[in-house]
Scaffold this active site. Structure first.
Site, PDB file in Angstrom:
ATOM      1  N   LYS A  53      11.272 -26.651   2.130  1.00 33.43           N
ATOM      2  CA  LYS A  53      10.776 -26.831   0.787  1.00 33.43           C
ATOM      3  C   LYS A  53       9.108 -26.796   0.724  1.00 33.43           C
ATOM      4  O   LYS A  53       8.305 -26.094   0.163  1.00 33.43           O
ATOM      5  CB  LYS A  53      11.233 -28.015   0.080  1.00 33.43           C
ATOM      6  CG  LYS A  53      12.619 -28.078  -0.292  1.00 33.43           C
ATOM      7  CD  LYS A  53      13.355 -29.176  -0.493  1.00 33.43           C
ATOM      8  CE  LYS A  53      14.860 -29.207  -0.994  1.00 33.43           C
ATOM      9  NZ  LYS A  53      15.389 -30.359  -1.188  1.00 33.43           N
ATOM     10  N   GLN A  97      14.447 -37.081  -0.829  1.00 25.11           N
ATOM     11  CA  GLN A  97      15.728 -36.311  -0.208  1.00 25.11           C
ATOM     12  C   GLN A  97      16.581 -37.261   0.010  1.00 25.11           C
ATOM     13  O   GLN A  97      16.684 -38.477   0.679  1.00 25.11           O
ATOM     14  CB  GLN A  97      14.980 -35.761   0.935  1.00 25.11           C
ATOM     15  CG  GLN A  97      16.272 -34.808   1.742  1.00 25.11           C
ATOM     16  CD  GLN A  97      16.460 -33.514   1.042  1.00 25.11           C
ATOM     17  OE1 GLN A  97      15.673 -33.106   0.409  1.00 25.11           O
ATOM     18  NE2 GLN A  97      17.733 -33.337   1.003  1.00 25.11           N
ATOM     19  N   ASP A 120      13.421 -33.327  -9.228  1.00 18.43           N
ATOM     20  CA  ASP A 120      14.952 -32.907  -9.185  1.00 18.43           C
ATOM     21  C   ASP A 120      15.578 -33.035 -10.563  1.00 18.43           C
ATOM     22  O   ASP A 120      16.689 -32.498 -10.699  1.00 18.43           O
ATOM     23  CB  ASP A 120      15.429 -33.866  -8.288  1.00 18.43           C
ATOM     24  CG  ASP A 120      15.418 -33.613  -6.833  1.00 18.43           C
ATOM     25  OD1 ASP A 120      15.392 -32.304  -6.611  1.00 18.43           O
ATOM     26  OD2 ASP A 120      15.318 -34.489  -5.827  1.00 18.43           O
TER      27      ASP A 120
END
Length: 293
Positions: A53, A97, A120
């Protein structure tokens, strides 16, 4: 030779990233989008995912920063660190994460992130808006990537019978909402569903997100159906495979995503798009519609 058309996430995601790069360039002089990723503990898979990412962020001109905390960090300490990021005007998007160490509650951490920086799209406010039909600036990346991929191939979801296999907060639930907003008729399936094979045989669209290799067999796929495989499973021989018996399914499906190279690249591309959209929202700029286009 397969009869199904491959839904190529690599090609479509690159087009989306080109769009992201253009939007980043257009923000010059106003703000440079910044994404901060947080890793707790030493999970090798998380390191790989976040590293990928960060690499893509650099390619499209998004500033990124990686913060690492030991697995021993207490929940309240992690929340304090996230609050600092919430209060930092230079940070536009926050990614924590998963998975977390067992002593840290996922829902508590997700809700600690400000919805204005929830890249997210997992915050209760983001999900609530999605359910109500109010498009949030950032939507769950994998489901939003799926919708974008289907749009790229001009697959009209209206009136389709769609089976979503898997009810996670990350994929199953949000993709069900997105499909409903596109006027599909959705059946949510899971490990307790009776007659799964019969449901699949009647479905024009199957989204497989159960995390079980080979769960979706070719004989359960309606001829010509659209099959989206979200599963990422590593077999004992090291090979990556999805939830669908891919080779056999290609003989039944009309469209199908490969694993890898299907949904995965779209997820990362949507993360970048979400970062830019959050930045634009914080600058008071108008956002175009992605889901309700």
């Amino acid at each position: 030779m397969s009869s199904a058309t491959l839904l190529d996430g690599k090609v479509v995601s690159q087009r989306l990233l080109d769009q992201v790069r253009e939007e980043v360039d257009a923000l010059v002089g106003r703000a440079r989008p910044k994404l901060v990723a947080v890793i707790v503990g030493e999970d090798p898979a998380s390191e790989v995912y976040v590293g990928r990412k960060m690499k893509v962020a650099a390619e499209v001109g998004i500033e990124s920063e990686l913060l690492r905390f030991p697995a021993s960090i207490q929940e309240f300490e992690l929340r304090e660190e996230l609050q600092k990021l919430n209060n930092d005007p230079s940070v536009h998007a926050i990614l924590v994460q998963q998975p977390f160490p067992k002593h840290i509650r996922t829902n508590v951490i997700v809700e600690t992130i400000s919805p204005e920086k929830d890249v997210d799209g997992f915050h209760a406010e983001s999900i609530g808006n999605l359910v109500l039909g109010v498009e949030p600036a950032a939507m769950a990346c994998t489901p939003a990537g799926i919708i974008h991929l289907l749009d790229a191939y001009e697959i009209n979801l209206e009136g389709m019978r769609a089976a979503v296999v898997g009810r996670s907060n990350i994929v199953g639930k949000p993709i069900s909402m997105m499909l409903l907003h596109r006027n599909a008729t959705v059946t949510m399936c899971h490990s307790r569903t009776h007659g799964l094979d019969d449901i699949l045989r009647q479905s024009d669209l199957i989204v497989a997100a159960a995390g079980q290799p080979g769960l979706i067999r070719a004989e359960c796929i309606k001829p010509g159906a659209v099959v989206v495989d979200v599963g990422i499973n590593r077999l004992p021989n090291g090979k990556l495979t999805g939830d669908v018996d891919f080779e056999a399914a290609c003989q039944h499906a009309g469209y199908i995503t490969p694993v890898p190279g299907g949904v995965g690249p779209m997820t990362i591309a949507m993360l970048m798009m979400n970062t830019v959209r959050l930045c634009k929202q914080q600058q008071g700029l108008r956002l175009s519609s992605l889901l309700f286009a």
